[in-house]
Write a protein that holds these residues in place. Structure first.
Motif, mmCIF file in Angstrom:
data_model
loop_
_atom_site.group_PDB
_atom_site.id
_atom_site.type_symbol
_atom_site.label_atom_id
_atom_site.label_comp_id
_atom_site.label_asym_id
_atom_site.label_seq_id
_atom_site.Cartn_x
_atom_site.Cartn_y
_atom_site.Cartn_z
ATOM 1 N N UNK A 30 0.705 -0.938 -0.036
ATOM 2 C CA UNK A 30 -0.095 0.149 0.037
ATOM 3 C C UNK A 30 0.783 1.831 -0.017
ATOM 4 N N UNK A 31 1.465 1.637 0.383
ATOM 5 C CA UNK A 31 2.650 2.175 0.723
ATOM 6 C C UNK A 31 3.483 2.981 -0.235
ATOM 7 N N UNK A 32 3.793 1.290 -0.964
ATOM 8 C CA UNK A 32 4.719 1.717 -2.408
ATOM 9 C C UNK A 32 3.789 2.458 -3.812
ATOM 10 N N UNK A 33 1.975 1.951 -3.630
ATOM 11 C CA UNK A 33 1.453 2.361 -4.444
ATOM 12 C C UNK A 33 1.195 3.634 -3.915
ATOM 13 N N UNK A 34 0.961 4.039 -2.958
ATOM 14 C CA UNK A 34 0.493 5.298 -2.551
ATOM 15 C C UNK A 34 2.373 6.364 -2.655
ATOM 16 N N UNK A 35 2.474 5.824 -2.927
ATOM 17 C CA UNK A 35 3.848 6.795 -3.051
ATOM 18 C C UNK A 35 4.079 6.994 -4.745
ATOM 19 N N UNK A 36 3.671 5.795 -5.738
ATOM 20 C CA UNK A 36 3.557 6.082 -7.202
ATOM 21 C C UNK A 36 2.496 6.858 -7.046
ATOM 22 N N UNK A 37 1.620 6.966 -6.659
ATOM 23 C CA UNK A 37 0.176 8.157 -6.952
ATOM 24 C C UNK A 37 0.639 9.578 -6.914
ATOM 25 N N UNK A 38 1.307 9.627 -5.726
ATOM 26 C CA UNK A 38 1.656 10.841 -5.478
ATOM 27 C C UNK A 38 2.648 11.590 -5.754
ATOM 28 N N UNK A 39 3.887 11.053 -6.910
ATOM 29 C CA UNK A 39 4.466 10.660 -7.421
ATOM 30 C C UNK A 39 4.357 11.413 -8.616
ATOM 31 N N UNK A 40 2.936 10.657 -9.092
ATOM 32 C CA UNK A 40 3.077 10.811 -11.068
ATOM 33 C C UNK A 40 1.909 11.505 -10.861
ATOM 34 N N UNK A 41 1.069 11.183 -9.809
ATOM 35 C CA UNK A 41 -0.484 12.024 -10.274
ATOM 36 C C UNK A 41 -0.770 13.490 -9.733
ATOM 37 N N UNK A 42 -0.150 13.566 -8.049
ATOM 38 C CA UNK A 42 -0.066 15.180 -7.228
ATOM 39 C C UNK A 42 0.822 15.272 -7.746
ATOM 40 N N UNK A 43 1.888 15.010 -8.237
ATOM 41 C CA UNK A 43 3.498 16.046 -8.306
ATOM 42 C C UNK A 43 3.970 15.610 -6.778
ATOM 43 N N UNK A 44 3.968 15.662 -5.721
ATOM 44 C CA UNK A 44 4.213 15.691 -4.400
ATOM 45 C C UNK A 44 5.370 14.593 -4.345
#
Length: 84
Positions: free
Chosen positions: A37-51
């Motif tokens: 879950x943490x790994x996929x949350x990181x991916x979303x933050x990086x690719x979709x949110x730019x965070x």
């Protein structure tokens, strides 16, 4: 947030589901699922949110868990993601 879809789900819905999964995994003490879950949350933050800061924070939590349970495969993957 832009409404981007993954299959039939938006990234926002996916992110919410991953947060719920992370909470359940914590309750159950399911460390591999927490890392997932943490790994996929990181991916979303990086690719979709730019965070990038939040993405790194999720990955660092994953590193801590992977080291604690001795999951070398997960550790290697997370460290690879941190290096990108």
């Amino acid at each position: 947030m832009t409404n981007i879809f993954v299959g039939n789900l938006s990234y926002q819905t996916t992110q919410e589901d991953l947060h719920a999964a992370l909470a359940l995994a914590r309750e159950a003490g399911d460390h591999p699922s927490m890392i997932y879950a943490l790994s996929h949350l990181a991916h979303i933050c990086m690719t979709q949110n730019g965070d990038l800061e939040q993405s790194e924070a999720y990955l660092r939590k994953g590193v801590t868990i992977a080291r604690a349970i001795g999951d070398h495969s997960a550790l290697a993957e997370i460290l690879r993601r941190l290096g990108n």
